[in-house]
Structure formats: structure tokens, C-alpha cells
Write a protein that holds these residues in place. Structure first.
Motif, mmCIF file in Angstrom:
data_model
loop_
_atom_site.group_PDB
_atom_site.id
_atom_site.type_symbol
_atom_site.label_atom_id
_atom_site.label_comp_id
_atom_site.label_asym_id
_atom_site.label_seq_id
_atom_site.Cartn_x
_atom_site.Cartn_y
_atom_site.Cartn_z
ATOM 1 N N GLY A 35 32.525 37.589 38.012
ATOM 2 C CA GLY A 35 33.925 37.376 37.619
ATOM 3 C C GLY A 35 34.802 38.525 38.078
ATOM 4 O O GLY A 35 35.913 38.313 38.577
ATOM 5 N N TRP A 36 34.300 39.727 37.928
ATOM 6 C CA TRP A 36 35.059 40.907 38.369
ATOM 7 C C TRP A 36 35.256 40.881 39.886
ATOM 8 O O TRP A 36 36.349 41.157 40.378
ATOM 9 N N LYS A 37 34.198 40.508 40.618
ATOM 10 C CA LYS A 37 34.308 40.440 42.088
ATOM 11 C C LYS A 37 35.329 39.381 42.494
ATOM 12 O O LYS A 37 36.115 39.593 43.413
ATOM 13 N N ARG A 38 35.311 38.223 41.824
ATOM 14 C CA ARG A 38 36.292 37.169 42.140
ATOM 15 C C ARG A 38 37.706 37.644 41.829
ATOM 16 O O ARG A 38 38.632 37.409 42.605
ATOM 17 N N ALA A 39 37.856 38.306 40.680
ATOM 18 C CA ALA A 39 39.184 38.810 40.311
ATOM 19 C C ALA A 39 39.660 39.845 41.321
ATOM 20 O O ALA A 39 40.837 39.853 41.701
ATOM 21 N N TYR A 43 42.869 39.455 43.693
ATOM 22 C CA TYR A 43 43.906 40.486 43.717
ATOM 23 C C TYR A 43 44.195 40.929 45.156
ATOM 24 O O TYR A 43 45.355 41.050 45.546
ATOM 25 N N ILE A 44 43.140 41.141 45.926
ATOM 26 C CA ILE A 44 43.316 41.554 47.326
ATOM 27 C C ILE A 44 44.051 40.463 48.098
ATOM 28 O O ILE A 44 44.981 40.751 48.866
ATOM 29 N N ASN A 45 43.668 39.199 47.895
ATOM 30 C CA ASN A 45 44.355 38.092 48.565
ATOM 31 C C ASN A 45 45.816 38.013 48.141
ATOM 32 O O ASN A 45 46.703 37.797 48.961
ATOM 33 N N PHE A 46 46.068 38.193 46.838
ATOM 34 C CA PHE A 46 47.432 38.184 46.329
ATOM 35 C C PHE A 46 48.245 39.312 46.955
ATOM 36 O O PHE A 46 49.384 39.108 47.389
ATOM 37 N N LYS A 47 47.657 40.483 47.002
ATOM 38 C CA LYS A 47 48.340 41.646 47.577
ATOM 39 C C LYS A 47 48.657 41.401 49.057
ATOM 40 O O LYS A 47 49.772 41.675 49.513
ATOM 41 N N ASN A 48 47.692 40.868 49.807
ATOM 42 C CA ASN A 48 47.922 40.572 51.228
ATOM 43 C C ASN A 48 49.006 39.520 51.399
ATOM 44 O O ASN A 48 49.854 39.625 52.297
#
Length: 190
Positions: A35-39, A43-48
């Protein structure tokens, strides 16, 4: 036997319970880690995506200014087409050319590039806007013979297509048909 001492069966049962509890904790730990890895990936995808949107917004904001500057650049380009060889060494002409070069550099920094000349290339509706056609035997059919206005790209996309004249030769059969139509029109007019 002491109350605190466990029987072998009880000890094995207790070990089995602890093993099951450890396995459950291990499974829960793996689920939390996944779950942490998915989050983190979300987050990285959202930031990009946000960075991409910010960049697009900045490009869009400069687009309006760029579209106002392009006609000025095009007028400079056309004006220098009329400068005679006698006037080229003039300091005045050199100064105006320097201003034009600076304008082109500013536009380039904003993502605008002047498209390469179109004369002699096949007509491409994604790059060219046909404003007329002519019949010339020194060009193939569908080839650009003149460029009346230059074209421009904004960050690689065509924003102003080159305005061009396209060669449209009449094949022998078409010439015969055209002659027949002219003759028929003349006979009907009599």
C-alpha cells in the motif's frame, strides 16, 4: 508438575499459535508495504502530472503573446526579401537585420520556430495552406512552387501553416477535354 510448566502438547499448540500470529503479522506487513509503495507511486505520478500541467499552462500563457509577435516576424521576413544587394551593406539595414535576429531568438526561446522553406516539396496539408495553384512544367503535380507566407511551429506543433501556391499540371487527356469544353462553349455562344 508445576502449574507454570507446559505440557508438550500445550507448548506445540502455543508455538503453532505464535507461528500463525507471526505469519499474519508478516502478511499484514507486506500489505502495508505494498500500500505504501502504491501510494508513493501515485504521489510520484501526481507530481509528474502537475509538473506537466504547469509547463503546459506556462506554454499556453506565452501562446497569446507569441501569436501577436508572429505577424511582426513575418513582416520582417518579407521586408528583407525586398532589400536590394546595393542596400545590404548599409548600416541601417544591418541594424534592422540585428533587430530581426533578436526577435527570432526571443521567439525561439518561447518555443516558436520558423518552418523551413516549402518550395520544391510536396504539398502537405498538415504543414501548408494552399492559397492558389498554377501550371508549371518545371515542377511535378502537387509540388509547392511558391511560398507567399512562412509557417511557424510552437513547441513542435504547427500553429501557422505556410501559405503556398501548388503546381497543378493538366495531363494531355485533360488538355483535350478542356479544349473540347472551350470549343463547345464557343459554339453555344454563337
Amino acid at each position: 508438575m508445576n502449574d507454570e510448566q507446559l505440557t508438550i502438547e500445550e507448548a506445540l499448540k502455543k508455538i503453532d499459535e505464535l507461528t500463525q500470529s507471526a505469519d499474519a503479522l508478516k502478511k499484514q506487513n507486506e500489505e502495508y508495504l505494498d500500500g505504501w509503495k502504491r501510494a508513493k507511486a501515485d504521489y510520484i505520478n501526481f507530481k509528474n502530472e502537475q509538473e506537466k500541467r504547469s509547463k503546459e499552462l506556462a506554454q499556453f500563457a506565452s501562446y497569446a503573446l507569441v501569436m501577436q509577435l508572429l505577424p511582426i516576424s513575418e513582416h520582417f521576413r518579407k521586408a528583407f526579401g525586398y532589400v536590394t544587394e546595393e542596400l545590404r551593406p548599409s548600416e541601417w539595414v544591418k541594424g534592422i537585420e540585428q533587430i530581426y535576429r533578436q526577435l527570432k531568438e526571443v521567439l525561439k526561446g518561447m518555443g516558436i520556430e520558423e518552418m523551413e522553406g516549402s518550395v520544391g516539396k510536396a504539398f502537405d496539408p498538415s504543414l501548408h495552406q494552399a492559397v492558389g495553384n498554377e501550371r508549371r512544367d518545371d515542377f511535378d503535380d502537387g509540388v509547392v512552387t511558391q511560398e507567399t507566407d512562412g509557417g511557424y511551429t510552437f513547441h513542435g506543433r504547427v500553429v501557422i501553416p505556410s501559405k503556398v501556391i501548388v503546381n497543378k499540371r493538366i495531363e494531355p487527356e485533360a488538355k483535350i477535354q478542356e479544349a473540347k469544353e472551350v470549343q463547345e462553349a464557343e459554339t453555344q455562344g454563337e
